[in-house]
Design a protein around this motif. Sequence first.
Motif, PDB file in Angstrom:
ATOM      1  N   SER A   1     -14.014  50.689  47.349  1.00 20.41           N
ATOM      2  CA  SER A   1     -13.433  49.867  48.416  1.00 20.41           C
ATOM      3  C   SER A   1     -12.002  50.286  48.711  1.00 20.41           C
ATOM      4  CB  SER A   1     -13.483  48.383  48.004  1.00 20.41           C
ATOM      5  OG  SER A   1     -12.871  47.576  49.001  1.00 20.41           O
ATOM      6  N   LYS A   2     -11.239  50.550  47.630  1.00 21.48           N
ATOM      7  CA  LYS A   2      -9.868  51.007  47.832  1.00 21.48           C
ATOM      8  C   LYS A   2      -9.839  52.364  48.543  1.00 21.48           C
ATOM      9  CE  LYS A   2      -7.925  48.567  43.836  1.00 21.48           C
ATOM     10  NZ  LYS A   2      -7.248  48.726  42.517  1.00 21.48           N
ATOM     11  N   ALA A   3     -10.777  53.237  48.150  1.00 20.88           N
ATOM     12  CA  ALA A   3     -10.833  54.550  48.803  1.00 20.88           C
ATOM     13  C   ALA A   3     -11.148  54.395  50.288  1.00 20.88           C
ATOM     14  CB  ALA A   3     -11.877  55.440  48.117  1.00 20.88           C
ATOM     15  N   LEU A   4     -12.096  53.509  50.618  1.00 24.26           N
ATOM     16  CA  LEU A   4     -12.429  53.275  52.020  1.00 24.26           C
ATOM     17  C   LEU A   4     -11.248  52.687  52.774  1.00 24.26           C
ATOM     18  CD1 LEU A   4     -16.079  51.894  51.720  1.00 24.26           C
ATOM     19  CD2 LEU A   4     -15.365  54.127  52.572  1.00 24.26           C
ATOM     20  N   SER A   5     -10.508  51.783  52.085  1.00 20.98           N
ATOM     21  CA  SER A   5      -9.328  51.196  52.727  1.00 20.98           C
ATOM     22  C   SER A   5      -8.293  52.262  53.043  1.00 20.98           C
ATOM     23  CB  SER A   5      -8.731  50.102  51.818  1.00 20.98           C
ATOM     24  OG  SER A   5      -9.659  49.047  51.625  1.00 20.98           O
ATOM     25  N   VAL A   6      -8.097  53.136  52.049  1.00 23.37           N
ATOM     26  CA  VAL A   6      -7.142  54.236  52.277  1.00 23.37           C
ATOM     27  C   VAL A   6      -7.612  55.115  53.426  1.00 23.37           C
ATOM     28  CG1 VAL A   6      -6.141  56.306  51.251  1.00 23.37           C
ATOM     29  CG2 VAL A   6      -6.291  54.207  49.913  1.00 23.37           C
ATOM     30  N   GLN A   7      -8.901  55.431  53.449  1.00 25.30           N
ATOM     31  CA  GLN A   7      -9.429  56.259  54.535  1.00 25.30           C
ATOM     32  C   GLN A   7      -9.293  55.558  55.881  1.00 25.30           C
ATOM     33  OE1 GLN A   7     -13.427  57.331  53.558  1.00 25.30           O
ATOM     34  NE2 GLN A   7     -12.844  58.637  51.825  1.00 25.30           N
ATOM     35  N   ARG A   8      -9.561  54.218  55.894  1.00 22.19           N
ATOM     36  CA  ARG A   8      -9.441  53.460  57.142  1.00 22.19           C
ATOM     37  C   ARG A   8      -8.003  53.480  57.639  1.00 22.19           C
ATOM     38  NH1 ARG A   8     -10.957  49.072  55.301  1.00 22.19           N
ATOM     39  NH2 ARG A   8     -13.189  49.256  55.749  1.00 22.19           N
ATOM     40  N   GLU A   9      -7.069  53.252  56.728  1.00 19.50           N
ATOM     41  CA  GLU A   9      -5.648  53.242  57.108  1.00 19.50           C
ATOM     42  C   GLU A   9      -5.232  54.631  57.601  1.00 19.50           C
ATOM     43  OE1 GLU A   9      -1.995  51.589  57.867  1.00 19.50           O
ATOM     44  OE2 GLU A   9      -3.889  50.624  57.290  1.00 19.50           O
ATOM     45  N   THR A  10      -5.682  55.641  56.878  1.00 23.87           N
ATOM     46  CA  THR A  10      -5.350  57.014  57.299  1.00 23.87           C
ATOM     47  C   THR A  10      -5.931  57.312  58.678  1.00 23.87           C
ATOM     48  OG1 THR A  10      -5.347  57.715  54.982  1.00 23.87           O
ATOM     49  CG2 THR A  10      -5.462  59.433  56.649  1.00 23.87           C
ATOM     50  N   ALA A  11      -7.164  56.858  58.911  1.00 21.63           N
ATOM     51  CA  ALA A  11      -7.796  57.087  60.215  1.00 21.63           C
ATOM     52  C   ALA A  11      -7.018  56.382  61.318  1.00 21.63           C
ATOM     53  CB  ALA A  11      -9.244  56.606  60.190  1.00 21.63           C
ATOM     54  N   HIS A  12      -6.569  55.142  61.029  1.00 24.65           N
ATOM     55  CA  HIS A  12      -5.764  54.422  62.028  1.00 24.65           C
ATOM     56  C   HIS A  12      -4.474  55.174  62.342  1.00 24.65           C
ATOM     57  CE1 HIS A  12      -7.838  50.327  60.980  1.00 24.65           C
ATOM     58  NE2 HIS A  12      -8.595  51.121  61.744  1.00 24.65           N
ATOM     59  N   LYS A  13      -3.848  55.687  61.284  1.00 22.38           N
ATOM     60  CA  LYS A  13      -2.605  56.431  61.496  1.00 22.38           C
ATOM     61  C   LYS A  13      -2.861  57.699  62.304  1.00 22.38           C
ATOM     62  CE  LYS A  13      -0.265  54.797  57.310  1.00 22.38           C
ATOM     63  NZ  LYS A  13       0.321  55.180  55.992  1.00 22.38           N
ATOM     64  N   VAL A  14      -3.974  58.370  61.962  1.00 23.12           N
ATOM     65  CA  VAL A  14      -4.303  59.600  62.708  1.00 23.12           C
ATOM     66  C   VAL A  14      -4.548  59.296  64.178  1.00 23.12           C
ATOM     67  CG1 VAL A  14      -6.038  61.414  62.984  1.00 23.12           C
ATOM     68  CG2 VAL A  14      -5.163  60.853  60.712  1.00 23.12           C
ATOM     69  N   LEU A  15      -5.328  58.246  64.443  1.00 23.25           N
ATOM     70  CA  LEU A  15      -5.611  57.875  65.830  1.00 23.25           C
ATOM     71  C   LEU A  15      -4.338  57.479  66.570  1.00 23.25           C
ATOM     72  CD1 LEU A  15      -8.911  55.809  65.393  1.00 23.25           C
ATOM     73  CD2 LEU A  15      -8.653  58.111  66.338  1.00 23.25           C
ATOM     74  N   SER A  16      -3.477  56.719  65.889  1.00 24.10           N
ATOM     75  CA  SER A  16      -2.226  56.296  66.514  1.00 24.10           C
ATOM     76  C   SER A  16      -1.342  57.500  66.814  1.00 24.10           C
ATOM     77  CB  SER A  16      -1.498  55.306  65.595  1.00 24.10           C
ATOM     78  OG  SER A  16      -0.252  54.921  66.175  1.00 24.10           O
ATOM     79  N   ALA A  17      -1.250  58.396  65.812  1.00 23.39           N
ATOM     80  CA  ALA A  17      -0.425  59.590  66.018  1.00 23.39           C
ATOM     81  C   ALA A  17      -0.989  60.459  67.132  1.00 23.39           C
ATOM     82  CB  ALA A  17      -0.326  60.393  64.711  1.00 23.39           C
ATOM     83  N   ASN A  18      -2.325  60.637  67.155  1.00 24.46           N
ATOM     84  CA  ASN A  18      -2.945  61.432  68.218  1.00 24.46           C
ATOM     85  C   ASN A  18      -2.725  60.803  69.586  1.00 24.46           C
ATOM     86  OD1 ASN A  18      -3.874  63.392  66.471  1.00 24.46           O
ATOM     87  ND2 ASN A  18      -5.874  62.417  66.180  1.00 24.46           N
ATOM     88  N   TYR A  19      -2.815  59.465  69.635  1.00 25.95           N
ATOM     89  CA  TYR A  19      -2.598  58.777  70.905  1.00 25.95           C
ATOM     90  C   TYR A  19      -1.164  58.974  71.380  1.00 25.95           C
ATOM     91  CZ  TYR A  19      -2.183  55.028  74.308  1.00 25.95           C
ATOM     92  OH  TYR A  19      -1.935  54.311  75.451  1.00 25.95           O
ATOM     93  N   GLN A  20      -0.208  58.795  70.446  1.00 24.45           N
ATOM     94  CA  GLN A  20       1.190  58.989  70.821  1.00 24.45           C
ATOM     95  C   GLN A  20       1.451  60.431  71.266  1.00 24.45           C
ATOM     96  OE1 GLN A  20       3.532  57.755  67.482  1.00 24.45           O
ATOM     97  NE2 GLN A  20       3.022  55.568  67.692  1.00 24.45           N
ATOM     98  N   MET A  21       0.848  61.360  70.528  1.00 22.45           N
ATOM     99  CA  MET A  21       1.032  62.764  70.901  1.00 22.45           C
ATOM    100  C   MET A  21       0.414  63.046  72.266  1.00 22.45           C
ATOM    101  SD  MET A  21       0.040  66.155  68.679  1.00 22.45           S
ATOM    102  CE  MET A  21       1.119  65.555  67.357  1.00 22.45           C
TER     103      MET A  21
END
Length: 215
Positions: A58-78
Amino acid sequence: MTITAQYLEATRKVQNNWFAAFDAMTTQYARQLDRPAATIFPTMDARKAVDEVFDFASKALSVQRETAHKVLSANYQMAQQWRTQSQEVQGVWREQAKVVTDITREQMESLTDSAREQALSFGETVEKQAATVKNAAVEAARVVESATEKQVDVATDATAKQVDIATDAAADQAKRNYNLMNSAQLKGELAARKLAATGSLDEMRARLKNADTKA
């Protein structure tokens, strides 16, 4: 390295760690199972072990989810930054293209006017030169025609004289070809020259030849 690549690399590491932890726990459970039953069950809490595994997942999935959100946010900003920069660049290019087009149009109009003037001037010069050449050609043709007519007249007169001379010479030669004349012709020639018209053919021919030699 791009953000997406970083995300994929982090996800791969998390998954590898999760699989390694799961393998370690599985190995540990297998070792516990290999021990006598009296020593396994008092020390082993199966629910706690399962909870630990799924808590880690569950913690690994949470980390992956958070990382995915950051990636999407960064890609959107870029993407937003790229869109803004692209619009700015397009605006600059559009303005530069307009300036270049205006300058090119002005230069083309200037060149067209200059070329038109040069063409008109060149056309007038060519027409004058053509008229001069035409007049000179007409005059030269007239002179050549006049000279040719004179030469033709002279040549005609000379040819006529040569023909007359050749005719007379041929006639004289024909007359003097006594060997081809018969008796009547020889006597006629002798009578015309007031010579004796008697004797044999050879005598009459000899008499004519002697007269030609004396003449």
